[in-house]
Each structure stands twice: as structure tokens, then as C-alpha cells.
Write a protein that holds these residues in place. Structure first.
Motif, PDB file in Angstrom:
ATOM      1  N   ASP A 176       2.316  39.041 -62.008  1.00  0.00           N
ATOM      2  CA  ASP A 176       1.321  38.979 -62.335  1.00  0.00           C
ATOM      3  C   ASP A 176       0.303  41.051 -62.480  1.00  0.00           C
ATOM      4  O   ASP A 176       0.423  41.988 -61.222  1.00  0.00           O
ATOM      5  CB  ASP A 176       0.267  39.070 -61.081  1.00  0.00           C
ATOM      6  N   SER A 182      -4.048  47.124 -58.833  1.00  0.00           N
ATOM      7  CA  SER A 182      -4.396  46.878 -59.316  1.00  0.00           C
ATOM      8  C   SER A 182      -6.073  48.516 -59.391  1.00  0.00           C
ATOM      9  O   SER A 182      -6.072  48.962 -59.974  1.00  0.00           O
ATOM     10  CB  SER A 182      -5.473  45.935 -59.617  1.00  0.00           C
ATOM     11  N   LYS A 240     -10.131  42.086 -68.659  1.00  0.00           N
ATOM     12  CA  LYS A 240      -9.941  43.688 -68.528  1.00  0.00           C
ATOM     13  C   LYS A 240      -9.684  44.147 -69.801  1.00  0.00           C
ATOM     14  O   LYS A 240     -10.606  43.870 -70.723  1.00  0.00           O
ATOM     15  CB  LYS A 240      -9.199  43.557 -67.116  1.00  0.00           C
ATOM     16  N   HIS A 286       0.946  43.881 -59.523  1.00  0.00           N
ATOM     17  CA  HIS A 286       0.219  45.437 -59.839  1.00  0.00           C
ATOM     18  C   HIS A 286      -0.931  45.513 -59.297  1.00  0.00           C
ATOM     19  O   HIS A 286      -2.384  44.699 -58.736  1.00  0.00           O
ATOM     20  CB  HIS A 286      -0.176  45.441 -61.373  1.00  0.00           C
ATOM     21  N   PHE A 323     -10.767  37.096 -53.555  1.00  0.00           N
ATOM     22  CA  PHE A 323      -9.680  37.604 -54.460  1.00  0.00           C
ATOM     23  C   PHE A 323      -8.336  37.728 -53.836  1.00  0.00           C
ATOM     24  O   PHE A 323      -8.503  39.370 -53.413  1.00  0.00           O
ATOM     25  CB  PHE A 323      -8.995  37.471 -56.113  1.00  0.00           C
ATOM     26  N   GLY A 352      -2.273  42.343 -63.820  1.00  0.00           N
ATOM     27  CA  GLY A 352      -3.528  42.242 -63.783  1.00  0.00           C
ATOM     28  C   GLY A 352      -4.539  42.205 -64.790  1.00  0.00           C
ATOM     29  O   GLY A 352      -4.611  41.835 -66.108  1.00  0.00           O
ATOM     30  N   SER A 387      -5.319  38.722 -67.037  1.00  0.00           N
ATOM     31  CA  SER A 387      -6.346  38.828 -67.393  1.00  0.00           C
ATOM     32  C   SER A 387      -6.980  39.129 -68.713  1.00  0.00           C
ATOM     33  O   SER A 387      -6.773  39.455 -69.325  1.00  0.00           O
ATOM     34  CB  SER A 387      -7.065  39.853 -66.669  1.00  0.00           C
ATOM     35  N   ARG A 442     -18.150  42.426 -67.265  1.00  0.00           N
ATOM     36  CA  ARG A 442     -16.523  42.953 -68.383  1.00  0.00           C
ATOM     37  C   ARG A 442     -16.804  42.715 -69.164  1.00  0.00           C
ATOM     38  O   ARG A 442     -17.408  43.820 -69.590  1.00  0.00           O
ATOM     39  CB  ARG A 442     -15.269  42.216 -67.483  1.00  0.00           C
ATOM     40  N   ILE A 448      -8.266  41.942 -54.606  1.00  0.00           N
ATOM     41  CA  ILE A 448      -8.838  42.106 -55.906  1.00  0.00           C
ATOM     42  C   ILE A 448     -10.215  42.791 -55.690  1.00  0.00           C
ATOM     43  O   ILE A 448     -10.571  43.132 -56.268  1.00  0.00           O
ATOM     44  CB  ILE A 448      -8.307  41.260 -57.071  1.00  0.00           C
ATOM     45  N   ALA A 486      -7.391  34.646 -64.990  1.00  0.00           N
ATOM     46  CA  ALA A 486      -6.169  35.209 -63.717  1.00  0.00           C
ATOM     47  C   ALA A 486      -5.891  35.073 -62.979  1.00  0.00           C
ATOM     48  O   ALA A 486      -4.082  34.105 -62.249  1.00  0.00           O
ATOM     49  CB  ALA A 486      -6.164  36.782 -63.779  1.00  0.00           C
ATOM     50  N   ALA A 487      -7.039  34.527 -62.114  1.00  0.00           N
ATOM     51  CA  ALA A 487      -6.532  34.274 -60.488  1.00  0.00           C
ATOM     52  C   ALA A 487      -6.085  32.329 -60.993  1.00  0.00           C
ATOM     53  O   ALA A 487      -5.401  31.431 -59.877  1.00  0.00           O
ATOM     54  CB  ALA A 487      -8.118  33.811 -60.056  1.00  0.00           C
TER      55      ALA A 487
END
Ligand SMILES: *Cc1c(COP(=O)(O)O)cnc(C)c1O
Length: 442
Positions: free
Chosen positions: A238, A208, A275, A206, A164, A240, A272, A77, A160, A133-134
Motif C-alpha cells: 500500500d 504516509s 493524492k 507506506h 482509517f 498511499g 489513491s 484534496r 492514516i 484506496a481504503a
């Protein structure tokens, strides 16, 4: 074996590597020479050195990303800003005030370090940073809704990636799923009809990594927040990707910004850290004081707590956003996303010049991707360097590039190997050229 171990060049290897590793490498080299048709290697020392470096090479190491996918989940990422790296190194190298209040000398809270900068950049009453974020979603649902129902649209029961799935996380939190609406259309009315005494919260997520078009409808955030307020229920969003900057001047719209999600009147907004925020892997929870406090006090908070390096990097990344124009230049993810097409073309020209002539480097118009399940429909024009892999074929050349040092991860398209300068550091072009030359040599 004994003779090889006395060769000066191999003795030299013993100065930097453990004897057992060198002996193993010599043994491996001898075994390979016995079974190889071509016989012994040209240079024993070089062969042993290669095998030794392969053995001592770390599993996790840097890669050059030539795919043009800015938030590449498989490639780690978001690359961090220099300020975040420095903050991380400083805290990691020694002791820190992770859980010490320096003013009073008493026990402090690790949660305090990112609280102020998260509040400053989002305007939220309170904030908490956790491991990802999870974890943030698991924690928030557990803290606010365990044993009770969470209302969510059927259009937002999404996956996601990397296993997830919203319904699974929801179940693990101890909350019960209460689906409303349909896959393509969910109205405010669907939510209001569902609100009974078993309901503990309303969640919107969202979408995503995909878009819905056509006959679709979602309830407007502000109206949903008002409905929840009336029913005295917390409303969680959420979002994301954790977009803090406004990227609309670069044509990047349709991704919810954290401040906009808060402005709806939501009680908690989750996102997150690695991201579109462009920081370390982290999960941020921002919103109303009472709701954040319940998250902070829940036992799961301990299980998903962030470590000191994460907190240092996140705090330093958030500090860059205090000057929004500066953030677009200094947060690497934002910098890559906002590179002008002319600049990308200039870089492609230089990258092509670094590639071996035998690969017939050509420039080609193409598209980069945001990745990381953000801006699924975004259009990022770029200039690609396109290469003819010859007899190896694009897959063969791509394999050799991945196995090189440093590994280079390209893209393949139209039967050619493609390099996108958007995601390559500017100073890496000679290394990419050298990696290609090396891949052709083998
Ligand atoms: C990516 C994403 C998550 C998970 O974030 P991690 O930081 O990878 O745990 C959760 N919800 C949404 C909507 C996302 O896009």
C-alpha cells in the motif's frame, strides 16, 4: 409582511426563487428586525436577498485555499486538471458506454475504462480502479486473505487519518493480523519466520504521514518480494499517495513511486487517485494478472466500485502522464508542488498588491506543505503574504474570511494572517482582495 411581498425589488426575487423560500426569508427578516436593537434594516430588499441566498446556497461549494497545503484533506484534496473536468462533464451530461462494449453491443465492464491507462503509466500486467484506496485495501485483503493471516510489520500498523487504521481495515476484510518485528525495526528474518501454512499474504504499508528516524530498520522490498515468491504467497504494497511522476529534480524524494513499488516484484500495489496522482477520489490496484483478477471477481468489488465520473476523470488524468514532462505542468497538484521560488515570490507580490492597504501586507519567507499524508518531511519554500488583522485579530479575520463568499481559508502564524500563493489559482487574487475588503467592512 404583505406590504413587503409587494415591494418591486422583492417581487423581482420571486422570478428566480420559489415563493415559499422568499416568504420564509421575509418572515426571517421581519423577526430579526423586531429583536434587533438597531431596528429595521437599511434596505428590506437587500436584507431579504441576503437571507434568501444564504438559504439557497449549496452545502458543498468551492473554497479558496490560501493555506499552502497542496493536498488539503479538509478542502477536497486534489483539484482536477481541465482535461479531467471536461471528461467528467461529457460523461455526466448524458449516457455513456460505462458498461457496454460498443464493438459487440454486449455487456461491457466498467473496470475496463481505466485498465489500459493504468497499465500504460505503471507497466503493470493488470489494473482495477475502485472508489478509494481504503476500499482498494479492503478488497485486496478480502480477495486474497479472508479467513487467513496477513503478515505485517509492527512499525506499519498505522493510522492514516479520518478513522482509517490498518489493523481495523484488515479485520474488516476478514483477514487476520499477524504482527512481526517491532515498532522501529523489522527484518527480513522476522517475515520469513512467520511464514507458515496459515499465512495468505504479506503486506507492507507506506508510513504516509510520519517519519521514523534513529535506530530503525525495514526489510528491503525486493528481498521481501523474493521471499514471498519462494513461499508462493502474494506480496501487497500500500504506497498511499500514488506518485507516478519523478519529483526528485524539485527536491521531493522519499515518497515511493508506484513503478518502484512494482519493480520490487510485488504482486499488488495499491494507491489513491486524489493524492499525488492528482486525479479524482479513487483507489487503484495494479499488479499481476491473477491477483488483480481475484480482486475483480470478489463481491466487495461491487460495493467499492467507482462511478462513471470518477472513471472519466481518472482516465483523463492518467492520459496526461503519458508525457511525463507535460504531467508536471498540467496536473494541478504537480504544478503547485513544482512552482519555482521566484515564481512564488512574483505571485506573492501580486497577491499583496490585491490586499487592502489597511492590513499592512508584507512579504515573508515561509514553507508550504504537501499534505494528504505525503512527503511528511518535505521542504517547500514559498513567499507568504502576511497581514495585520488589527482589532479583529487573526482568528477573527480568518473566521470572517471563512464565512465570506467565496470562503477563503488562510493560515495564521506569528500573530498575523498568512496567505500562501502556492495553492491559490493565479486568477483568484482579486477575489481574495475583495474577500478581505468585505471581511473588514462588516
Ligand atoms: C491515504 C492512504 C490510504 C487511504 O487512501 P484513500 O484514497 O483516502 O482511501 C491508504 N493507505 C495509505 C498508505 C495512505 O497514505
Amino acid at each position: 409582511m404583505d406590504r413587503l411581498l409587494l415591494e418591486p425589488e422583492i417581487v423581482e426575487l420571486l422570478r428566480t426563487a420559489p415563493r415559499i423560500a422568499v416568504v420564509d426569508a421575509v418572515r426571517e427578516s421581519l423577526a430579526a428586525a423586531r429583536t434587533r436593537r438597531a431596528g429595521p434594516p437599511e434596505s428590506w430588499a437587500a436584507d431579504v436577498r441576503d437571507r434568501l441566498s444564504e438559504r439557497t446556497r449549496p452545502s458543498l461549494r468551492p473554497v479558496l485555499n490560501a493555506t499552502g497545503v497542496v493536498l488539503h484533506t479538509n478542502l477536497g484534496r486534489a483539484p482536477l486538471a481541465p482535461a479531467a473536468l471536461a471528461a467528467m462533464a461529457a460523461v455526466a451530461a448524458g449516457y455513456s458506454n460505462l458498461e457496454l462494449d460498443l464493438d459487440t453491443g454486449t455487456r461491457g465492464s466498467r473496470g475496463d475504462h481505466c485498465r489500459a491507462p493504468l497499465r500504460a503509466v505503471t507497466g503493470a500486467e493488470d489494473a482495477l480502479a475502485v472508489n478509494n484506496a481504503a476500499g482498494a485495501l479492503l478488497l485486496a485483503l478480502g480477495a486474497l486473505a479472508a479467513g487467513r493471516d496477513v503478515v505485517i510489520s509492527r512499525g506499519e500498523l498505522i493510522e492514516i487519518g479520518g478513522s482509517f487504521r490498518i489493523p481495523d481495515i484488515l479485520a474488516r476484510s476478514g483477514a487476520r493480523l499477524r504482527e512481526v518485528g517491532t515498532t522501529n525495526r523489522t527484518h527480513l528474518d522476522d517475515y520469513s519466520k512467520a511464514l507458515d501454512p496459515n499465512v495468505a499474504a504479506v503486506l507492507t504499508v507506506h508510513r504516509s504521514n510520519f517519519e521514523q528516524r534513529g535506530f530503525v530498520a525495514t526489510a528491503e522490498g525486493g528481498a521481501l518480494a523474493a521471499l514471498c515468491r519462494e513461499a508462493a504467497l502474494p506480496y501487497l504494497i500500500d504506497v498511499g499517495s500514488g506518485l507516478l511522476a519523478d519529483l526528485s529534480p524539485w527536491g521531493l524524494r522519499d515518497e515511493p513511486r508506484v513503478v518502484e513499488a512494482l519493480a520490487t516484484g510485488a504482486d499488488l500495489v495499491l494507491f489513491s487517485g486524489d493524492k499525488l496522482l492528482g486525479g479524482p477520489q479513487a483507489g487503484c490496484i495494479v499488479g499481476r494478472r491473477a491477483a488483480v483478477a481475484r480482486c475483480r471477481e470478489h463481491p466487495v468489488a461491487r460495493a467499492v466500485r467507482a462511478d462513471k465520473m470518477t472513471l472519466a476523470a481518472l482516465e483523463a488524468t492518467l492520459a496526461l502522464y503519458l508525457e511525463p514532462e507535460q504531467a508536471v505542468r498540467t496536473v494541478p497538484v504537480l504544478r503547485m508542488l513544482t512552482l519555482e521560488p521566484e515564481e512564488l515570490e512574483r505571485r506573492a507580490v501580486r497577491l499583496a498588491a490585491a490586499c487592502p492597504r489597511s492590513l499592512d501586507p508584507k512579504l515573508e519567507q515561509g514553507r508550504s506543505a504537501v499534505g494528504g499524508g505525503s512527503f511528511p518531511g518535505a521542504d517547500l519554500p514559498t513567499t507568504l503574504v502576511s497581514l495585520d488583522a488589527g482589532a479583529l485579530g487573526p482568528d477573527g479575520l480568518a473566521l470572517r474570511l471563512r464565512l465570506g463568499e467565496p470562503p477563503v481559508v488562510p493560515r495564521i502564524g506569528g500573530g498575523r494572517l498568512l496567505l500562501d500563493p502556492r495553492t491559490l489559482p493565479e486568477n483568484s487574487f482579486p477575489a481574495v482582495g475583495a474577500a478581505l475588503a468585505e471581511a473588514l467592512r462588516e
